[in-house]
Scaffold this motif. Structure first.
Motif, short mmCIF file in Angstrom:
data_model
loop_
_atom_site.label_atom_id
_atom_site.label_comp_id
_atom_site.label_asym_id
_atom_site.label_seq_id
_atom_site.Cartn_x
_atom_site.Cartn_y
_atom_site.Cartn_z
N GLY A 153 0.79 -1.23 0.00
CA GLY A 153 0.00 0.00 0.00
C GLY A 153 0.82 1.28 0.00
O GLY A 153 0.27 2.38 0.09
N PRO A 199 5.91 -11.39 -7.08
CA PRO A 199 6.03 -12.58 -7.90
C PRO A 199 5.16 -12.44 -9.15
O PRO A 199 4.18 -11.72 -9.13
CB PRO A 199 5.53 -13.70 -6.98
N PHE A 250 8.96 -17.96 -4.26
CA PHE A 250 9.33 -16.62 -4.72
C PHE A 250 10.55 -16.69 -5.64
O PHE A 250 10.61 -16.02 -6.68
CB PHE A 250 9.62 -15.68 -3.54
N SER A 268 12.59 -7.52 -1.73
CA SER A 268 11.38 -7.98 -1.02
C SER A 268 11.65 -9.29 -0.30
O SER A 268 11.11 -9.52 0.80
CB SER A 268 10.22 -8.20 -2.00
N GLN A 307 11.03 -12.49 3.67
CA GLN A 307 11.40 -13.84 4.10
C GLN A 307 12.60 -13.80 5.07
O GLN A 307 12.70 -14.64 5.95
CB GLN A 307 11.74 -14.72 2.88
N ARG A 310 -4.66 2.81 4.01
CA ARG A 310 -4.88 2.82 2.54
C ARG A 310 -5.49 1.51 2.06
O ARG A 310 -6.41 1.50 1.26
CB ARG A 310 -3.56 3.04 1.81
N SER A 360 -9.25 0.81 0.41
CA SER A 360 -9.43 0.30 -0.97
C SER A 360 -10.47 -0.83 -1.01
O SER A 360 -10.90 -1.24 -2.09
CB SER A 360 -8.09 -0.18 -1.54
N ALA A 376 3.75 11.97 0.49
CA ALA A 376 3.48 13.13 -0.38
C ALA A 376 2.47 12.71 -1.47
O ALA A 376 2.12 11.53 -1.57
CB ALA A 376 4.79 13.59 -1.02
N SER A 377 2.03 13.66 -2.27
CA SER A 377 1.07 13.30 -3.32
C SER A 377 1.78 12.46 -4.38
O SER A 377 3.01 12.54 -4.54
CB SER A 377 0.49 14.56 -3.97
N1 Z5A Z 1 6.64 -10.77 -1.43
C1 Z5A Z 1 7.48 -11.49 -0.58
O1 Z5A Z 1 7.10 -11.80 0.54
N2 Z5A Z 1 8.70 -11.85 -1.06
C2 Z5A Z 1 9.15 -11.56 -2.30
O2 Z5A Z 1 10.27 -11.94 -2.67
C3 Z5A Z 1 8.26 -10.80 -3.15
C4 Z5A Z 1 7.03 -10.43 -2.68
C5 Z5A Z 1 8.71 -10.44 -4.53
C6 Z5A Z 1 2.82 -9.29 -3.25
O3 Z5A Z 1 3.19 -7.98 -3.41
C7 Z5A Z 1 3.21 -9.83 -1.90
O4 Z5A Z 1 4.37 -10.66 -2.01
C8 Z5A Z 1 3.58 -8.78 -0.90
C9 Z5A Z 1 5.04 -9.03 -0.55
C10 Z5A Z 1 5.28 -10.43 -0.95
N3 Z5A Z 1 2.76 -8.99 0.24
N4 Z5A Z 1 2.68 -8.16 1.13
N5 Z5A Z 1 2.57 -7.38 1.82
P1 Z5A Z 1 2.41 -6.90 -4.26
O5 Z5A Z 1 3.42 -5.89 -4.62
O6 Z5A Z 1 1.66 -7.52 -5.33
O7 Z5A Z 1 1.32 -6.32 -3.24
P2 Z5A Z 1 1.48 -5.25 -2.13
O8 Z5A Z 1 2.83 -5.12 -1.61
O9 Z5A Z 1 0.47 -5.64 -1.17
O10 Z5A Z 1 1.26 -3.88 -2.82
P3 Z5A Z 1 -0.06 -3.23 -3.38
O11 Z5A Z 1 -1.26 -3.48 -2.58
O12 Z5A Z 1 -0.12 -3.56 -4.82
O13 Z5A Z 1 0.23 -1.72 -3.10
P4 Z5A Z 1 1.33 -0.72 -3.71
O14 Z5A Z 1 1.77 -1.18 -5.05
O15 Z5A Z 1 2.36 -0.45 -2.76
O16 Z5A Z 1 0.48 0.59 -3.80
P5 Z5A Z 1 -0.55 1.13 -4.91
O17 Z5A Z 1 -1.39 -0.03 -5.46
O18 Z5A Z 1 0.14 1.98 -5.85
O19 Z5A Z 1 -1.44 2.04 -3.96
C11 Z5A Z 1 -2.15 1.53 -2.85
C12 Z5A Z 1 -3.32 2.48 -2.51
O20 Z5A Z 1 -2.79 3.73 -2.10
C13 Z5A Z 1 -4.22 2.78 -3.70
O21 Z5A Z 1 -5.53 2.93 -3.23
C14 Z5A Z 1 -3.67 4.10 -4.25
O22 Z5A Z 1 -4.63 4.85 -4.91
C15 Z5A Z 1 -3.23 4.78 -2.97
N6 Z5A Z 1 -2.07 5.67 -3.18
C16 Z5A Z 1 -1.02 5.50 -4.03
N7 Z5A Z 1 -0.14 6.53 -3.94
C17 Z5A Z 1 -0.64 7.35 -2.98
C18 Z5A Z 1 -0.19 8.59 -2.41
N8 Z5A Z 1 0.97 9.16 -2.79
N9 Z5A Z 1 -0.95 9.16 -1.46
C19 Z5A Z 1 -2.10 8.59 -1.05
N10 Z5A Z 1 -2.60 7.41 -1.55
C20 Z5A Z 1 -1.87 6.81 -2.50
#
Ligand code: Z5A
Length: 206
Positions: free
Chosen positions: A13, A40, A71, A101, A106, A146, A150, A188-189
């Motif tokens: 997030g 992954p 992974f 990651s 891990q 966040r 969502s 930040a934004s």
């Molecule tokens: N994992 C592991 O354990 N070992 C490894 O070797 C690898 C991965 C490679 C999959 O990751 C999982 O695998 C992860 C680590 C593990 N599990 N956990 N935790 P992933 O990358 O697919 O999923 P995630 O880490 O959970 O990320 P995500 O949910 O996809 O979030 P994100 O990519 O960091 O953020 P986003 O999708 O761009 O934004 C999230 C929300 O915040 C969304 O509503 C946006 O609109 C909002 N957002 C974005 N930017 C902003 C700002 N600047 N301000 C306010 N709000 C924002």
């Protein structure tokens, strides 16, 4: 000609997927051949492994050795099939998460020995490190908010508690002392963060 390999890291997030897409968009508009991918996943086999890794719930029978090897299996396929060929043909590869990651989740959070993690990371990545890693740093509480806002299902790893993600964040901040990293305040934004990443990318590669 060797391409440029950029990875995006941070706790769930933090906004790394948003930033990756913004940078891809900017690079493509400026005429650079760019491959956007993730871990992954990233290949047909890798996406199947991703589904296994994310299915189920926290605490399900899933031993940590099996988890790390899945992974790394996804990464090995990803490197050989997609990332290395793209870099060899001079493209810019942007990857949402990579071997840092594994060090963080891990290694630091699950407790697997750092030397074992390093060995497996080098093996799966063919010894190729990213040229730049953007760490989007946001505190755990803000990231949890966040994700909750969502309204999507939290996958197996995302169901871990705040202590798990604190360990992950602290490890990221320590890793980021390496020159390869660029750390940006993720509160930040999205536009401001994008400007900073774009500037850093230009400073390092153009
Ligand atoms: N994992 C592991 O354990 N070992 C490894 O070797 C690898 C991965 C490679 C999959 O990751 C999982 O695998 C992860 C680590 C593990 N599990 N956990 N935790 P992933 O990358 O697919 O999923 P995630 O880490 O959970 O990320 P995500 O949910 O996809 O979030 P994100 O990519 O960091 O953020 P986003 O999708 O761009 O934004 C999230 C929300 O915040 C969304 O509503 C946006 O609109 C909002 N957002 C974005 N930017 C902003 C700002 N600047 N301000 C306010 N709000 C924002």
């Amino acid at each position: 000609m060797s391409g440029i390999f950029v990875t995006f890291e941070g706790i769930e997030g933090c906004g790394k997927s948003t930033q990756l897409l913004m940078l891809v968009d900017w690079l493509r508009k400026n005429g650079y051949e760019t491959v956007a991918t993730r871990e992954p996943g990233g290949t047909e086999m890798g996406e199947k492994i991703r589904a296994i890794l994310q299915s189920g719930n926290r605490g399900d029978v899933f031993c940590i050795r099996a988890e790390i090897l899945l992974f790394e299996a996804s990464r090995a396929q990803h490197m050989e099939e997609k990332i290395l060929p793209a870099l060899e043909s001079g493209k810019i590869v942007l990857c949402d998460r990579f071997f840092d990651s594994t060090v963080v989740y891990q290694g630091a959070a699950r407790g697997i020995d750092a030397d074992i993690v390093k060995f497996l990371n080098v093996f799966a990545s063919h010894g190729r490190s990213p040229d730049l890693t953007a760490l989007i740093d946001v505190d755990v509480g803000a990231c949890f908010k966040r994700i909750a806002a969502s309204n999507r299902r939290r996958d197996r790893i995302e169901q871990e508690d705040a202590i798990f993600f604190e360990k992950a964040r602290n490890c990221y901040l320590k890793l980021a002392e390496e020159k390869r990293f660029f750390t940006v305040d993720g509160t930040a934004s999205a536009e401001i963060i994008h400007e900073k990443i774009k500037d850093e990318f230009g400073r390092r590669f153009f």
